[in-house]
Design a protein around this motif. Structure first.
Motif, mmCIF file in Angstrom:
data_model
loop_
_atom_site.group_PDB
_atom_site.id
_atom_site.type_symbol
_atom_site.label_atom_id
_atom_site.label_comp_id
_atom_site.label_asym_id
_atom_site.label_seq_id
_atom_site.Cartn_x
_atom_site.Cartn_y
_atom_site.Cartn_z
ATOM 1 N N ILE A 57 0.885 -1.167 0.000
ATOM 2 C CA ILE A 57 0.000 0.000 0.000
ATOM 3 C C ILE A 57 0.921 1.213 0.000
ATOM 4 O O ILE A 57 1.527 1.546 1.013
ATOM 5 N N GLU A 63 -9.541 6.200 -1.069
ATOM 6 C CA GLU A 63 -9.863 4.818 -1.423
ATOM 7 C C GLU A 63 -9.228 3.844 -0.432
ATOM 8 O O GLU A 63 -9.873 2.908 0.034
ATOM 9 N N VAL A 64 -7.961 4.068 -0.088
ATOM 10 C CA VAL A 64 -7.278 3.204 0.885
ATOM 11 C C VAL A 64 -7.966 3.304 2.235
ATOM 12 O O VAL A 64 -8.167 2.302 2.918
ATOM 13 N N ARG A 66 -11.065 3.822 2.788
ATOM 14 C CA ARG A 66 -12.302 3.025 2.707
ATOM 15 C C ARG A 66 -11.987 1.540 2.869
ATOM 16 O O ARG A 66 -12.733 0.819 3.519
ATOM 17 N N HIS A 67 -10.882 1.079 2.284
ATOM 18 C CA HIS A 67 -10.505 -0.335 2.404
ATOM 19 C C HIS A 67 -10.163 -0.691 3.849
ATOM 20 O O HIS A 67 -10.376 -1.818 4.274
ATOM 21 N N ALA A 73 -14.253 -4.842 4.959
ATOM 22 C CA ALA A 73 -13.759 -4.069 3.812
ATOM 23 C C ALA A 73 -12.312 -4.439 3.493
ATOM 24 O O ALA A 73 -11.931 -4.570 2.326
ATOM 25 N N LEU A 74 -11.510 -4.633 4.515
ATOM 26 C CA LEU A 74 -10.107 -4.983 4.325
ATOM 27 C C LEU A 74 -9.970 -6.377 3.715
ATOM 28 O O LEU A 74 -9.153 -6.600 2.811
ATOM 29 N N PHE A 77 -10.763 -6.113 0.060
ATOM 30 C CA PHE A 77 -9.653 -5.477 -0.652
ATOM 31 C C PHE A 77 -8.524 -6.474 -0.894
ATOM 32 O O PHE A 77 -8.018 -6.594 -2.008
ATOM 33 N N SER A 80 -9.475 -8.943 -3.496
ATOM 34 C CA SER A 80 -9.518 -8.342 -4.827
ATOM 35 C C SER A 80 -8.119 -8.117 -5.406
ATOM 36 O O SER A 80 -7.945 -8.068 -6.619
ATOM 37 N N GLN A 81 -7.142 -7.991 -4.527
ATOM 38 C CA GLN A 81 -5.752 -7.782 -4.953
ATOM 39 C C GLN A 81 -5.016 -9.102 -5.176
ATOM 40 O O GLN A 81 -3.824 -9.109 -5.488
#
Length: 86
Positions: A57, A63-64, A66-67, A73-74, A77, A80-81
């Protein structure tokens, strides 16, 4: 993934008095409510995520933030990565 993250938060931030099971996946991680983590905790958590899942990161953006809002949410993220346990 969420339970793994809760365990990572407890161990990386040395929250010995907190059980991973006691962390609600939707509660805020930062601020006055929820876990009440601060910016130093965010840095330490970011390092732990990089070491554990291989996700870097680079910059802090809205945006970060929010993650990092909650465990759920984390987890989304990291998934998704393509984050994988190192």
């Amino acid at each position: 993934m969420e339970l793994e993250l809760k365990q990572l938060i407890v161990s990386a931030l040395k929250l010995e008095d907190l059980s991973p099971d006691a962390i609600d996946s939707d509660e805020p991680l930062f601020g006055d409510s929820g876990l009440g983590l601060d910016s130093i905790d965010a840095l330490e958590l970011g390092v732990a995520i990089r070491k554990t899942y291989g996700i870097r990161i680079e910059t802090v953006s809205d945006e970060v933030r929010r993650h990092f809002a909650s465990v759920r949410a984390l987890a989304a993220f990291i998934s998704s990565q393509g984050g994988q346990q190192a």
